[in-house]
Enzyme design. Structure first.
Site, PDB file in Angstrom:
ATOM      1  N   ASP A 209      41.612  37.379  43.227  1.00  0.00           N
ATOM      2  CA  ASP A 209      40.818  36.154  43.020  1.00  0.00           C
ATOM      3  C   ASP A 209      41.249  35.474  41.720  1.00  0.00           C
ATOM      4  O   ASP A 209      41.980  36.061  40.925  1.00  0.00           O
ATOM      5  CB  ASP A 209      39.334  36.526  42.914  1.00  0.00           C
ATOM      6  N   ASP A 211      39.023  34.639  39.371  1.00  0.00           N
ATOM      7  CA  ASP A 211      37.845  34.758  38.517  1.00  0.00           C
ATOM      8  C   ASP A 211      37.035  33.466  38.624  1.00  0.00           C
ATOM      9  O   ASP A 211      36.776  33.012  39.746  1.00  0.00           O
ATOM     10  CB  ASP A 211      38.268  35.113  37.078  1.00  0.00           C
TER      11      ASP A 211
HETATM   12  N1  LIG Z   1      37.493  38.486  38.568  1.00  0.00           N
HETATM   13  C1  LIG Z   1      37.370  39.784  38.319  1.00  0.00           C
HETATM   14  N2  LIG Z   1      36.734  40.213  37.210  1.00  0.00           N
HETATM   15  C2  LIG Z   1      36.634  41.535  36.957  1.00  0.00           C
HETATM   16  N3  LIG Z   1      37.085  42.486  37.756  1.00  0.00           N
HETATM   17  C3  LIG Z   1      37.713  42.111  38.880  1.00  0.00           C
HETATM   18  N4  LIG Z   1      38.278  42.833  39.846  1.00  0.00           N
HETATM   19  C4  LIG Z   1      38.777  41.978  40.745  1.00  0.00           C
HETATM   20  N5  LIG Z   1      38.544  40.701  40.383  1.00  0.00           N
HETATM   21  C5  LIG Z   1      37.887  40.760  39.211  1.00  0.00           C
END
Ligand SMILES: Nc1ncnc2[nH]cnc12
Ligand SMILES: CSC[C@H]1O[C@H](OP(=O)(O)O)[C@H](O)[C@@H]1O
Length: 295
Positions: A209, A211
């Site tokens: 992703d 974030d």
């Molecule tokens: N955006 C994110 N923040 C923290 N841990 C994660 N693991 C996978 N995506 C994450």
């Protein structure tokens, strides 16, 4: 049989090691408490692998509740020589796209309140951590991931947050300003403890992703992470198979194998018995439990 023995820590979405020959669960207890779950050992192409799922079978442990000390301790007890950790990570850079892999090489620790050392009560050690990832192992994993068909980026700074909540938008922007490339919740204190246990450590992150810095419509959530992980878990397992096939038969010593020689500050004759007993695996090379015993 090769003299490498790879410990694999499977993260979110990777709860099984894949095809290990002669796979068996091995009962191992740790003086540091309960590891996350069963420890499975077996071989791939004549190389020994030992696997543990970081969050336990069924993902029952949040990042702050994982017993990182017990996990590393049981891998050490199993005879592991090197650790490959696999993690779901958020991307803080446009070019690190969901589905890509990153061979992480630097870490920023924003976790709090986790047990981060095997030492400190009865025996004090200060291991160097300037380069928390082993370049040799990371390079081997990177090549293996590429052979397994993954797009993998060499190097990247991972910021470890405490979680379990994802970051605020302000935090996400801040980590980008710090120069961090990816974000997760588990690489610390795992990497610290691997170093203390004299285990070279590599971290292969799988981007799931962006974030929450990039697109308010696309803020990270668990459903999306699991979707991406589902599509990538097989590639991670294929990476392990490629790694096994590519490892040189003879493992050359790494400076990390003997890092405690120059890190323990407490003189040997002052080591407390309790601490010495607890460190019988982590500091196996240095702990002679019965120095006066006759053969
Ligand atoms: N955006 C994110 N923040 C923290 N841990 C994660 N693991 C996978 N995506 C994450
Ligand atoms: C399931 S989303 C957040 C979760 O995923 C990552 O775990 P791991 O590093 O074990 O793959 C992240 O660090 C969080 O723990």
């Amino acid at each position: 049989m090769s003299d490498w023995h790879i410990g694999v820590i499977g993260g979110s979405g990777l709860y099984e090691p894949g095809a290990l020959e002669d796979a068996q669960e091995i009962p191992i207890e740790s003086p540091f408490g309960e590891p996350s779950g069963p420890v499975t050992t077996g071989t791939i192409s004549g190389v020994k692998f030992t696997f543990i799922a970081r969050h336990g079978a069924g993902h029952m442990l949040s990042p702050g509740h994982v017993n990182y000390r017990a996990n590393i301790d049981v891998l050490k007890r199993a005879g592991v020589t090197d650790v490959v950790a696999i993690s779901a990570i958020g991307s803080l850079k446009e070019e690190l796209e969901p589905g890509h892999f990153v061979a992480v090489d630097q870490l920023i620790d924003r976790t709090a309140g986790r047990e981060r050392s095997f030492f400190g009560e009865g025996i004090v050690a200060h291991v160097p951590l300037a380069d928390p990832v082993c370049a040799r192992l990371s390079g081997l994993a990177e090549t293996a991931a590429r052979k397994a068909g993954a797009t993998i980026h060499k190097g990247g700074t991972y910021v470890a947050i405490e979680g379990p909540q994802f970051s605020t938008r302000a935090e996400s922007h801040l980590y980008r300003q710090w120069g961090a490339d990816v974000i997760g919740m588990t690489a610390m204190p795992e990497a610290r403890l691997a170093r203390e246990a004299e285990l070279p450590y590599a971290l292969v992150g799988m981007v799931t992703d962006y974030d929450c810095w990039r697109d308010p419509e696309g803020d990270v959530d668990v459903t999306d992470i699991l979707k991406v992980m589902g599509a990538n878990a097989d590639k991670a397992r294929a990476m392990l198979a490629q790694l096994a096939a590519a490892l040189p038969k003879k493992r050359k010593a790494s400076p990390i194998d003997t890092i405690l020689d120059t890190s323990i500050i407490t003189p040997r004759d002052k080591w407390s018995t309790a601490a010495t007993l607890r460190l019988d695996a982590v500091a196996r090379r240095l702990v002679n439990l019965f120095p006066d015993a006759k053969e």
